[in-house]
Motif scaffolding. Sequence first.
Motif, mmCIF file in Angstrom:
data_model
loop_
_atom_site.group_PDB
_atom_site.id
_atom_site.type_symbol
_atom_site.label_atom_id
_atom_site.label_comp_id
_atom_site.label_asym_id
_atom_site.label_seq_id
_atom_site.Cartn_x
_atom_site.Cartn_y
_atom_site.Cartn_z
ATOM 1 N N THR A 18 0.840 -1.204 0.000
ATOM 2 C CA THR A 18 0.000 0.000 0.000
ATOM 3 C C THR A 18 0.868 1.245 0.000
ATOM 4 O OG1 THR A 18 -1.757 -1.161 1.183
ATOM 5 C CG2 THR A 18 -1.824 1.244 1.229
ATOM 6 N N LYS A 19 1.899 1.262 0.830
ATOM 7 C CA LYS A 19 2.815 2.409 0.891
ATOM 8 C C LYS A 19 3.467 2.637 -0.476
ATOM 9 C CE LYS A 19 6.439 1.928 3.521
ATOM 10 N NZ LYS A 19 7.418 1.883 4.627
ATOM 11 N N ALA A 20 3.921 1.566 -1.115
ATOM 12 C CA ALA A 20 4.554 1.677 -2.434
ATOM 13 C C ALA A 20 3.549 2.143 -3.486
ATOM 14 C CB ALA A 20 5.166 0.335 -2.835
ATOM 15 N N TRP A 21 2.319 1.629 -3.419
ATOM 16 C CA TRP A 21 1.287 2.027 -4.387
ATOM 17 C C TRP A 21 1.024 3.525 -4.283
ATOM 18 C CZ3 TRP A 21 -3.415 4.342 -4.841
ATOM 19 C CH2 TRP A 21 -4.125 4.118 -6.011
ATOM 20 N N LEU A 22 0.879 4.028 -3.071
ATOM 21 C CA LEU A 22 0.643 5.460 -2.879
ATOM 22 C C LEU A 22 1.812 6.276 -3.433
ATOM 23 C CD1 LEU A 22 -0.801 5.346 0.736
ATOM 24 C CD2 LEU A 22 -2.082 5.920 -1.347
ATOM 25 N N LYS A 23 3.025 5.861 -3.127
ATOM 26 C CA LYS A 23 4.211 6.580 -3.601
ATOM 27 C C LYS A 23 4.282 6.556 -5.122
ATOM 28 C CE LYS A 23 9.203 6.835 -3.217
ATOM 29 N NZ LYS A 23 10.409 6.273 -2.658
ATOM 30 N N ASN A 24 4.064 5.383 -5.720
ATOM 31 C CA ASN A 24 4.139 5.247 -7.178
ATOM 32 C C ASN A 24 3.079 6.054 -7.912
ATOM 33 O OD1 ASN A 24 6.324 3.533 -6.935
ATOM 34 N ND2 ASN A 24 5.113 1.671 -7.133
ATOM 35 N N PRO A 28 0.383 11.752 -1.675
ATOM 36 C CA PRO A 28 1.076 11.965 -0.401
ATOM 37 C C PRO A 28 0.284 11.406 0.778
ATOM 38 C CG PRO A 28 0.125 14.018 -1.192
ATOM 39 C CD PRO A 28 -0.141 12.982 -2.244
ATOM 40 N N ALA A 29 0.978 10.699 1.635
ATOM 41 C CA ALA A 29 0.348 10.149 2.835
ATOM 42 C C ALA A 29 1.376 10.143 3.952
ATOM 43 C CB ALA A 29 -0.171 8.740 2.587
ATOM 44 N N GLU A 30 0.943 10.548 5.112
ATOM 45 C CA GLU A 30 1.796 10.464 6.291
ATOM 46 C C GLU A 30 1.763 9.024 6.785
ATOM 47 O OE1 GLU A 30 1.878 12.058 10.889
ATOM 48 O OE2 GLU A 30 0.685 13.160 9.423
ATOM 49 N N VAL A 31 2.919 8.438 6.970
ATOM 50 C CA VAL A 31 3.008 7.048 7.419
ATOM 51 C C VAL A 31 3.201 7.043 8.930
ATOM 52 C CG1 VAL A 31 4.315 4.905 7.248
ATOM 53 C CG2 VAL A 31 3.960 6.309 5.215
ATOM 54 N N ARG A 32 2.324 6.289 9.610
ATOM 55 C CA ARG A 32 2.399 6.171 11.071
ATOM 56 C C ARG A 32 2.368 4.701 11.470
ATOM 57 N NH1 ARG A 32 -2.046 10.603 13.196
ATOM 58 N NH2 ARG A 32 -1.172 12.408 12.097
ATOM 59 N N LYS A 130 -5.790 14.747 -8.043
ATOM 60 C CA LYS A 130 -4.814 15.614 -8.703
ATOM 61 C C LYS A 130 -3.663 15.873 -7.752
ATOM 62 C CE LYS A 130 -7.343 16.414 -12.350
ATOM 63 N NZ LYS A 130 -7.245 15.463 -13.385
ATOM 64 N N VAL A 131 -2.478 15.601 -8.216
ATOM 65 C CA VAL A 131 -1.282 15.825 -7.424
ATOM 66 C C VAL A 131 -0.481 16.940 -8.063
ATOM 67 C CG1 VAL A 131 0.818 14.769 -6.532
ATOM 68 C CG2 VAL A 131 -1.244 13.396 -6.781
ATOM 69 N N ARG A 132 -0.035 17.849 -7.242
ATOM 70 C CA ARG A 132 0.764 18.975 -7.740
ATOM 71 C C ARG A 132 2.183 18.869 -7.218
ATOM 72 N NH1 ARG A 132 -3.495 23.942 -6.874
ATOM 73 N NH2 ARG A 132 -5.206 22.843 -7.842
ATOM 74 N N ASP A 133 3.083 19.477 -7.959
ATOM 75 C CA ASP A 133 4.480 19.608 -7.544
ATOM 76 C C ASP A 133 5.175 18.280 -7.274
ATOM 77 O OD1 ASP A 133 4.118 22.372 -7.684
ATOM 78 O OD2 ASP A 133 3.477 22.471 -5.592
ATOM 79 N N ILE A 134 4.947 17.306 -8.111
ATOM 80 C CA ILE A 134 5.663 16.038 -7.975
ATOM 81 C C ILE A 134 6.996 16.171 -8.686
ATOM 82 C CG2 ILE A 134 5.729 13.616 -8.650
ATOM 83 C CD1 ILE A 134 2.830 13.446 -8.235
ATOM 84 N N GLN A 135 8.036 15.786 -8.005
ATOM 85 C CA GLN A 135 9.367 15.797 -8.604
ATOM 86 C C GLN A 135 9.836 14.366 -8.768
ATOM 87 O OE1 GLN A 135 11.844 18.098 -6.072
ATOM 88 N NE2 GLN A 135 10.685 19.973 -6.370
ATOM 89 N N GLN A 136 10.388 14.082 -9.912
ATOM 90 C CA GLN A 136 10.895 12.737 -10.136
ATOM 91 C C GLN A 136 12.269 12.604 -9.497
ATOM 92 O OE1 GLN A 136 10.804 11.914 -14.284
ATOM 93 N NE2 GLN A 136 8.590 11.642 -14.323
ATOM 94 N N ALA A 137 12.529 11.426 -9.001
ATOM 95 C CA ALA A 137 13.821 11.183 -8.343
ATOM 96 C C ALA A 137 14.906 10.984 -9.363
ATOM 97 C CB ALA A 137 13.711 9.955 -7.447
#
Length: 137
Positions: A18-24, A28-32, A130-137
Amino acid sequence: MENWILYGKSGNPSFEVTKAWLKNHGIPAEVRSVFRITEQEIENLANISPRGVKGLAFPDAFSFSLINPQRASDQTLIDKIQSNALSDNEVKSLLVENPYLIVSPILTNFETLIIGYQYDVMVNKFRFFKVRDIQQA
């Protein structure tokens, strides 16, 4: 933009996927850690869970034992929760004291609740996100 929180346990494959899916997907999600969840957070999650606070715990002792084989003696706690032997307040206290009884991952913005890795639900929920300001690594 919505503030999403992902609760989980390191090493849990569903949490990691799930964490990888969100990142890919640039969400953005805060992980706790579920081990640091507070009583207030459990109450807030229970308020949006269709099954209330009992919906945050494993649905049965068998599924709990598959994920937590080292905690076989705690299967009786799951049975107590799901058999309605405990009040909601007792269940909430039990989950605060024993967060390993909580199913993870939990993805929420405290309006929507997705428990477990549910690919189809996430795809539908974030279809038009909609995601804004995504920078590719």
